[in-house]
Design an enzyme around this catalytic site. Sequence first.
Site, PDB file in Angstrom:
ATOM      1  N   ASP A 135       0.828  -1.197   0.000  1.00  0.00           N
ATOM      2  CA  ASP A 135       0.000   0.000   0.000  1.00  0.00           C
ATOM      3  C   ASP A 135       0.869   1.255   0.000  1.00  0.00           C
ATOM      4  O   ASP A 135       1.876   1.335   0.713  1.00  0.00           O
ATOM      5  CB  ASP A 135      -0.881  -0.028   1.252  1.00  0.00           C
ATOM      6  CG  ASP A 135      -1.910   1.083   1.283  1.00  0.00           C
ATOM      7  OD1 ASP A 135      -2.750   1.125   0.379  1.00  0.00           O
ATOM      8  OD2 ASP A 135      -1.864   1.904   2.224  1.00  0.00           O
TER       9      ASP A 135
ATOM     10  N   GLU B 176       1.635  -0.562  -5.127  1.00  0.00           N
ATOM     11  CA  GLU B 176       0.575   0.402  -5.380  1.00  0.00           C
ATOM     12  C   GLU B 176       1.240   1.770  -5.319  1.00  0.00           C
ATOM     13  O   GLU B 176       1.536   2.277  -4.237  1.00  0.00           O
ATOM     14  CB  GLU B 176      -0.536   0.322  -4.332  1.00  0.00           C
ATOM     15  CG  GLU B 176      -1.695   1.258  -4.661  1.00  0.00           C
ATOM     16  CD  GLU B 176      -2.348   1.902  -3.445  1.00  0.00           C
ATOM     17  OE1 GLU B 176      -3.543   2.239  -3.534  1.00  0.00           O
ATOM     18  OE2 GLU B 176      -1.667   2.090  -2.418  1.00  0.00           O
TER      19      GLU B 176
END
Length: 573
Positions: free
Chosen positions: A221, A285
Site C-alpha cells: 500500500d 501500489e
Amino acid sequence: MQILHRANETHEWWREAVIYQIYPRSFASSGGPIGDLGGITSRLGYIKQLGADAIWLSPFYRSPQKDAGYDVADYRSVDPMFGDNHAAEAMIEKAHLLDLKVIVDLVPNHTSDQHAWFQAALAGGKDAPERAHYWFRDGKGEGGNEPPNDWLSVFGGPAWTRVKDRADAPGSPWENDDSWYLHLFDSSQPDLNWTDPAVHEEFNSILRYWLDRGADGFRVDVAHGLAKDPELPDWQYHWDMVSGGSEVPENVPAPPQWNRPEVHEIYREWRGVLNDYGQPALVAEAWLGDPKDMKLYVRRDEMSQAFNFDFLISPFEEAAYRKVIAESLAEMDAVGAPTTWVLSNHDVVRAASRFGLSTMGKGPNGIRAWEEQPDAALGARRALAAHALQAALPGSLYIYQGEELSLPEHTSLPDEVRQDPTFFRTNGAEAGRDGCRVPLPWLAEHPSFGFSPDGSSWLPQPHEWTELAMDRQALDPNSSLNFFKKMYQLRKVVGLGSAELLEADGPGLHYVSRAQGRDPLHIVTAFDEPVELPAGARVVLASSEVTQAGGEKAEGYVPANSTVWYVVDRQGL
C-alpha cells in the site's frame, strides 16, 4: 505493424496470472453484517471456477477500522471481526489446495494511532523513544500554533495534527503536548519514519511472519510514499489517489513526500527477505506523477509488479488505449517486468459505472443520487469490452470482486451509512469510496442477497442488483459471469505470446498476439463506431454479438463499444 512485446522467457507464477481482489468485509460473511475469512474460505471454489490463479486480500489485521483496515494496530494479528489467525491459515491452506496463490496487503506507510508504538509515543511525551518511529515535530509560528509545513492529506485537510488537539487528549498524559505529527492520510494514521532502523527491522519481521504462514506475496500500500525529505519543506499541492500528481502544475518541484528515490532501497532490502522463500510476488501500489517512474519500482532486484493506474484511469477511447498499451509494455519490457492491467479496485468508481459517465477517466470520488448518474447499459457494455481487451494483453490481470458480474457503483447510498474517512474529512464535499465497496450479491431471492447467513449487510445493496446476483447469472449462458469464465479459459488456451499493434487504418484498436505453437489471435476493440472484420475471421470471443455484414468480403462487424477475439484458422484452439 509495431512490435509491442516479445514473449516472456521467464515463467514466475505472477507474470501472466489472473489475480482476483477480495475486499474482505464485502466479499462473503460466515455470520453477521461484515464479511470475514470464513466467508472467503467458503467461496474460494467460486474464484477457482471463474478462472483466477491467485487472490489478493485487502487488510484483515487488527484495526480500529477508521479506514477500513488500512489503519493497522497489529500486523501479526487478525482482527476479530474477520476471524483469527487460525482462520487466516485455514484460508491460505484451502486456497493452496485449489491451486490459488495468496497475496496479502501490507501497509508500511503508516500505522493506526492505536498501534502500540504510537500509543507509547503519546504517553511518553516528547522524550519517548517511540517518537523516532514517526514524524513528530514542533509547530511553526507564535507558540508553535501552526503545523510544521503546508502538506495536505490525501483525504483532505492538513497532513498534521497537534497532539493536544486530538479528541482523546482531555484528561490524558498528553493533554498539554503541543507537538505535531504527520499523517498523509487520516489523523488516525500516523506516518512511519523510514529513516529509523527499527522500522526496517519490524517490517522485515512482518514479511517473514506471513511468508512462514504460506503467503505467496504482498501488495504494498502507498508504495511511493514511505520516504520523505527529512527537511520537510513546504509543498502545498494535493496528491490524488490513483492518479497521483496529474493535476500538479509542470513547473512545480518534485514532491518532498512522494516517490523519492530512497523508497527503492527499502524494496531492495525486502527482495532479499523474499528471496529466501522462492518466488513470492511483491506488488507496488504507486500513484506517480510521471508514468515513466513506474519501471523503477520493478527492476529485477526490487518488486515483481506495479499496478498500471494509467490504464485504469484511461477513458474508453481508441487513442487513449493505443497510447497507454504501447507505453506500458515498452516501459515494463525495458526492465524485464510484466505489465499489469486493472480496471477497478476498492478506491475508484466501478468501471461499469465510470464508463457510463459523460467524462470518463478516473471519474469522481464516489457518486451520489443528486449527481450525474451513469448510463448503466453503455457503461456495462464498455466495461465488458475493456475487460475483453485487457484479458488478451500480455502480463498479469487484476479483477476487483464483482467485476465478473458487471456490478455498477451504488450511487444512492444515504449519507448516514457512509464510512469512508474521505467523506468526513471533506465535510461531505466528496462521497468517498463506499459505493464501490458494497457487499456482493450471491443469491437473488435471499436477504442481503445471501451475503450473510442472517441477512445482514454493513452497507445496503441496491435492489437493481437482483438480476445481477451470482446464482441468476450462473444459470444464464449469456451472462457477464459466464462470459468471464469463457474468457479466462480461452486466455489460458491461446496463451500470451508476443504482441503486435496494427497501424490504425480505420476505426478501432487492433493487435495480434502470437504464442508459440498457436495460431495468431486477433483482438479488435470498437469504440464509437463498428469495425469491419476481414473475410475468413472466425470469432472465438465477443463481448457483444457480432453483426452480420451485408457484403461478401467481410465476416461481419464488431459493434460499437465491443471487443472481439478472432482467428483466421482455428487450428490449435
